[in-house]
Design a protein around this motif. Structure first.
Motif, PDB file in Angstrom:
ATOM      1  N   ILE A  45       0.854  -1.202   0.000  1.00  0.00           N
ATOM      2  CA  ILE A  45       0.000   0.000   0.000  1.00  0.00           C
ATOM      3  C   ILE A  45       0.886   1.248   0.000  1.00  0.00           C
ATOM      4  N   TYR A  46       1.938   1.218   0.831  1.00  0.00           N
ATOM      5  CA  TYR A  46       2.856   2.361   0.899  1.00  0.00           C
ATOM      6  C   TYR A  46       3.429   2.673  -0.488  1.00  0.00           C
ATOM      7  N   GLY A  47       3.909   1.628  -1.161  1.00  0.00           N
ATOM      8  CA  GLY A  47       4.551   1.834  -2.463  1.00  0.00           C
ATOM      9  C   GLY A  47       3.578   2.350  -3.505  1.00  0.00           C
ATOM     10  N   PHE A  48       2.415   1.728  -3.587  1.00  0.00           N
ATOM     11  CA  PHE A  48       1.452   2.160  -4.610  1.00  0.00           C
ATOM     12  C   PHE A  48       0.898   3.550  -4.296  1.00  0.00           C
ATOM     13  N   TYR A  49       0.633   3.798  -3.037  1.00  0.00           N
ATOM     14  CA  TYR A  49       0.100   5.112  -2.644  1.00  0.00           C
ATOM     15  C   TYR A  49       1.135   6.207  -2.940  1.00  0.00           C
ATOM     16  N   SER A  50       2.414   5.863  -2.735  1.00  0.00           N
ATOM     17  CA  SER A  50       3.484   6.852  -2.929  1.00  0.00           C
ATOM     18  C   SER A  50       3.980   6.886  -4.366  1.00  0.00           C
ATOM     19  N   LYS A  51       3.293   6.164  -5.251  1.00  0.00           N
ATOM     20  CA  LYS A  51       3.593   6.164  -6.691  1.00  0.00           C
ATOM     21  C   LYS A  51       4.976   5.599  -7.027  1.00  0.00           C
ATOM     22  N   LEU A  52       5.423   4.634  -6.240  1.00  0.00           N
ATOM     23  CA  LEU A  52       6.641   3.907  -6.633  1.00  0.00           C
ATOM     24  C   LEU A  52       6.282   2.978  -7.790  1.00  0.00           C
ATOM     25  N   SER A  53       7.281   2.480  -8.489  1.00  0.00           N
ATOM     26  CA  SER A  53       7.016   1.511  -9.564  1.00  0.00           C
ATOM     27  C   SER A  53       6.651   0.174  -8.925  1.00  0.00           C
ATOM     28  N   PRO A  54       6.050  -0.758  -9.689  1.00  0.00           N
ATOM     29  CA  PRO A  54       5.715  -2.058  -9.107  1.00  0.00           C
ATOM     30  C   PRO A  54       6.932  -2.766  -8.497  1.00  0.00           C
ATOM     31  N   LEU A  55       8.092  -2.731  -9.167  1.00  0.00           N
ATOM     32  CA  LEU A  55       9.253  -3.436  -8.616  1.00  0.00           C
ATOM     33  C   LEU A  55       9.764  -2.747  -7.347  1.00  0.00           C
ATOM     34  N   GLU A  56       9.796  -1.410  -7.364  1.00  0.00           N
ATOM     35  CA  GLU A  56      10.224  -0.695  -6.144  1.00  0.00           C
ATOM     36  C   GLU A  56       9.264  -0.992  -4.989  1.00  0.00           C
ATOM     37  N   THR A  57       7.984  -1.025  -5.318  1.00  0.00           N
ATOM     38  CA  THR A  57       6.963  -1.315  -4.306  1.00  0.00           C
ATOM     39  C   THR A  57       7.198  -2.702  -3.722  1.00  0.00           C
ATOM     40  N   LEU A  58       7.436  -3.674  -4.604  1.00  0.00           N
ATOM     41  CA  LEU A  58       7.625  -5.060  -4.157  1.00  0.00           C
ATOM     42  C   LEU A  58       8.870  -5.185  -3.287  1.00  0.00           C
ATOM     43  N   GLU A  59       9.966  -4.561  -3.702  1.00  0.00           N
ATOM     44  CA  GLU A  59      11.212  -4.685  -2.934  1.00  0.00           C
ATOM     45  C   GLU A  59      11.071  -4.005  -1.573  1.00  0.00           C
ATOM     46  N   PHE A  60      10.363  -2.876  -1.537  1.00  0.00           N
ATOM     47  CA  PHE A  60      10.139  -2.202  -0.245  1.00  0.00           C
ATOM     48  C   PHE A  60       9.311  -3.103   0.680  1.00  0.00           C
ATOM     49  N   ALA A  61       8.206  -3.631   0.140  1.00  0.00           N
ATOM     50  CA  ALA A  61       7.294  -4.448   0.954  1.00  0.00           C
ATOM     51  C   ALA A  61       8.005  -5.706   1.457  1.00  0.00           C
TER      52      ALA A  61
END
Ligand SMILES: Nc1ncnc2c1ncn2[C@@H]1O[C@H](COP(=O)(O)OP(=O)(O)OP(=O)(O)O)[C@@H](O)[C@H]1O
Ligand SMILES: O=C(O)C(=O)C[C@H](O)[C@H](O)CO
Length: 346
Positions: free
Chosen positions: A302-318
């Motif tokens: 949710i953090y990544g998508f809400y903050s407009k990160l890319s899908p891969l950045e979102t996945l690596e963060f999560a």
């Protein structure tokens, strides 16, 4: 592909919906009886999402039901101090649910005892809550498969709030967390979950939960193979089938968390409607507390998508957030965005 939620509503608050539980932690040997000490943590799968998002600086709100008493007031003050907006909480009902979990164990075995019957949340009934008020200013709504597992009434309340959120074009996420000890009211997940999941824009779980809850088949010999490439292929197949069955869904995330002796091997995958992204793999030979690692992964998505990160950045963060949760005692993470980002494997 860019963030599949780019054009969705954003900048409102993220509302997590679910039951707050207190976790009581006896030790396996019964020393707590001699020491008169019984540690506890504030928990609840969706609350763990809400506190993580608040810690990471996003506008995080929480809906649960709590009895109107002094203990609830203390808990609400504690959550507000953590920057969780508790204004939506429904005050009423008899008690706060508990779960007992033997220290050092996870919720998959006999170390778990639920004591949550007749809780305030379990007592919620359809048409009791003013959803227009609760959803005001919300742009993302998060719930999990634990809520409809509690009772038929709570499952009906889930339909009601999802219809209301959907009518307001709120982005919806769901965690398919399966709790075998729940689902005691005569329905199986498969009888209930598809009617709820059809509202979701983002679905998180694992391939086995998707099979159990949504009837998305998993190759019978996939577990025997134990091979990452085969699991990832299965994740892609499962994600594509979910999106075909639930056209509102834009992305599906899967976790793979395998016990390895006292430790864990962990990696994840995210299908964004176009491509399957897979995370780096994290391995450890010791963990402190597995509870809430999946919730932390969900919060990271949710953090990544809400903050407009890319899908891969979102996945690596999560994935980094979820992995680090394994070394934190308690239900929720205490790691900051900076600490999680710094710990992403390169
Ligand atoms: N039926 C199964 N067969 C093999 N492995 C499974 C099965 N179900 C789950 N797993 C593995 O166990 C992992 C954890 O599953 P679980 O359902 O406990 O996740 P969770 O509810 O998200 O955990 P958390 O307590 O962290 O929220 C999954 O990522 C998956 O790799
Ligand atoms: O099992 C539940 O209902 C809980 O919410 C307890 C824990 O917080 C949850 O399982 C962690 O994911």
């Amino acid at each position: 592909m860019s963030n599949p939620f780019e054009n969705g509503s954003s900048k409102g608050s993220i509302l997590s919906f679910g039951e707050l539980l207190l976790r009581i932690c006896p030790d396996a040997g019964g020393e707590w009886l001699h020491e008169n000490q019984l540690p506890f943590f504030v928990g609840g799968a969706e609350l763990n999402v809400a506190t993580a998002l608040a810690l990471w600086g996003l506008p995080s709100a929480y809906f649960t039901a709590l009895p109107d008493n002094a203990l609830s007031t203390q808990i609400l003050d504690y959550l507000q101090d953590k920057n969780v907006d508790t204004a939506p909480v429904y005050m009423g009902g008899d008690r706060i649910g508990l779960y007992y979990l033997t220290r050092g164990k996870d919720i998959k075995n006999n170390a778990l005892i639920y004591d949550r019957a007749n809780s305030a949340f379990a007592g919620l009934k359809p048409r009791q809550v003013d959803w227009d008020k609760v959803l005001n200013g919300v742009s993302w709504f998060h719930f999990s498969a634990i809520c409809p597992a509690i009772s038929q009434d709570v499952a009906d309340v889930c339909v009601e709030v999802l219809e209301a959120a959907s009518a307001r074009n709120i982005t919806i996420s769901v965690d398919l967390n399966y709790r075998a000890r729940l689902w005691q009211y005569g329905k199986q997940p498969i009888d209930v979950m598809p009617q709820l999941v059809k509202y979701a824009d983002l679905i998180m779980g694992n391939i086995w939960a998707a099979e159990r809850m949504l009837d998305i088949p998993v190759e019978p010999n996939v577990t025997e193979s134990g091979q990452k490439s085969i699991y990832l292929k299965e994740a892609q197949k499962s994600s594509e089938a979910i999106i075909a069955q639930f056209p509102k869904c834009k992305a599906v995330a899967n976790t793979f968390r395998f016990d390895a002796g006292e430790g864990i091997n962990y990696y994840t995958a995210l299908y964004d409607g176009d491509k399957l992204h897979s995370s780096k793999q994290y391995d450890t030979d010791k963990v402190v507390d597995k509870v809430g690692s999946g919730d932390c992964f969900m919060a990271g998505l949710i953090y990544g998508f809400y903050s407009k990160l890319s899908p891969l950045e979102t996945l690596e963060f999560a994935t980094s957030a979820a992995y680090q949760k394994l070394f934190i005692e308690g239900d929720a993470t205490n790691k900051t965005v900076q600490q999680i980002t710094n710990a992403i494997k390169l």
